[in-house]
Design an enzyme around this catalytic site. Structure first.
Site, short mmCIF file in Angstrom:
data_model
loop_
_atom_site.label_atom_id
_atom_site.label_comp_id
_atom_site.label_asym_id
_atom_site.label_seq_id
_atom_site.Cartn_x
_atom_site.Cartn_y
_atom_site.Cartn_z
N CYS A 7 -10.37 -3.74 -4.72
CA CYS A 7 -9.40 -4.80 -5.03
C CYS A 7 -10.11 -6.12 -5.30
O CYS A 7 -9.70 -6.87 -6.18
CB CYS A 7 -8.39 -4.92 -3.90
SG CYS A 7 -7.36 -3.42 -3.73
N GLU A 67 -2.75 -4.54 -3.18
CA GLU A 67 -3.03 -5.44 -4.29
C GLU A 67 -2.85 -4.74 -5.63
O GLU A 67 -2.32 -5.32 -6.58
CB GLU A 67 -4.47 -5.98 -4.17
CG GLU A 67 -4.74 -6.80 -2.93
CD GLU A 67 -5.20 -5.99 -1.73
OE1 GLU A 67 -5.70 -6.60 -0.77
OE2 GLU A 67 -5.06 -4.74 -1.73
N SER A 78 -7.64 -8.60 4.19
CA SER A 78 -8.76 -8.90 3.30
C SER A 78 -8.94 -7.77 2.29
O SER A 78 -8.95 -6.59 2.66
CB SER A 78 -10.03 -9.07 4.13
OG SER A 78 -11.10 -9.43 3.29
N ASP A 82 -8.71 5.39 5.31
CA ASP A 82 -8.49 4.32 4.34
C ASP A 82 -9.76 3.51 4.09
O ASP A 82 -10.04 3.14 2.96
CB ASP A 82 -7.36 3.40 4.80
CG ASP A 82 -6.93 2.46 3.70
OD1 ASP A 82 -6.46 2.95 2.65
OD2 ASP A 82 -7.07 1.23 3.88
N HIS A 88 -3.49 0.82 -3.45
CA HIS A 88 -3.64 -0.24 -2.45
C HIS A 88 -2.57 -1.30 -2.68
O HIS A 88 -1.98 -1.38 -3.76
CB HIS A 88 -5.03 -0.86 -2.54
CG HIS A 88 -6.12 0.03 -2.06
ND1 HIS A 88 -7.29 -0.45 -1.53
CD2 HIS A 88 -6.23 1.39 -2.02
CE1 HIS A 88 -8.07 0.55 -1.18
NE2 HIS A 88 -7.45 1.68 -1.47
N ASN A 116 0.84 -1.18 0.00
CA ASN A 116 0.00 0.00 0.00
C ASN A 116 0.88 1.25 0.00
O ASN A 116 1.83 1.34 0.78
CB ASN A 116 -0.90 -0.01 1.24
CG ASN A 116 -1.94 1.06 1.20
OD1 ASN A 116 -1.62 2.24 1.23
ND2 ASN A 116 -3.20 0.67 1.16
N CYS A 158 -10.30 -4.93 -0.10
CA CYS A 158 -11.44 -4.02 -0.13
C CYS A 158 -12.29 -4.35 -1.37
O CYS A 158 -11.91 -5.17 -2.21
CB CYS A 158 -10.97 -2.58 -0.16
SG CYS A 158 -10.24 -2.10 -1.75
#
Length: 148
Positions: free
Chosen positions: A85, A57, A80, A145, A55, A44, A82
């Site tokens: 993503c 990912e 996990s 965030d 982010h 991130n 969002c």
């Protein structure tokens, strides 16, 4: 069932999260792999780059560059994903996601599963601890965030 390389990539996702934390950013890291082959890793960088879409990912996928297919890849993430993503995972047809932490943030696992994605929650202790620490230390940044 986790393979030996899964354990390595789970740890690498955590180390990417730690890198972001050490830079003053949100502690979220990600790894993309084809079996035992590392394709890319990222973290991130919303704070570091002032980019709301950076982010973990997304950074990882950008670094992976174009792939002819994502259908044989696994995405490892320290937290996990969002909805943004998760949507990208579904859009790219990534078939398997390994998540280190669904306790500090979760909710999109059911969405991913409903789209045929195999979701593996490993409850990685170091990832759980780092994110909990970050949330305690920087609640305002965390709430920004997650749009709270």
């Amino acid at each position: 069932m986790l393979e030996d390389w899964d354990k390595e990539f789970i740890e690498r996702a955590f180390l990417q999260a730690k890198k972001s934390y050490d830079e003053g950013g949100l502690p979220i890291g990600s790894v993309l792999a084809r079996g035992s082959e590392l394709i890319a890793e990222g973290h991130n960088q919303r704070v570091q780059k002032g980019d709301p879409i950076a982010h973990g990912e997304m950074d990882c996928l950008r670094k992976a560059g174009r792939q002819k297919s994502y259908r044989d890849l696994t995405l490892y993430t320290s937290l996990s994903p969002c909805m943004m993503c998760s949507g990208t995972i579904v859009q790219f047809k990534i078939p398997r996601v390994v998540i280190n932490d669904t306790e500090n943030f979760g909710g999109n696992e059911a969405f991913l599963k409903s789209r045929g994605v195999a979701v593996i929650d490993v409850a990685h202790p170091a990832s759980l601890d780092l994110m909990a620490r970050f949330i305690r230390e920087k609640p305002d940044l965390w709430n920004e965030d997650i749009m709270e």
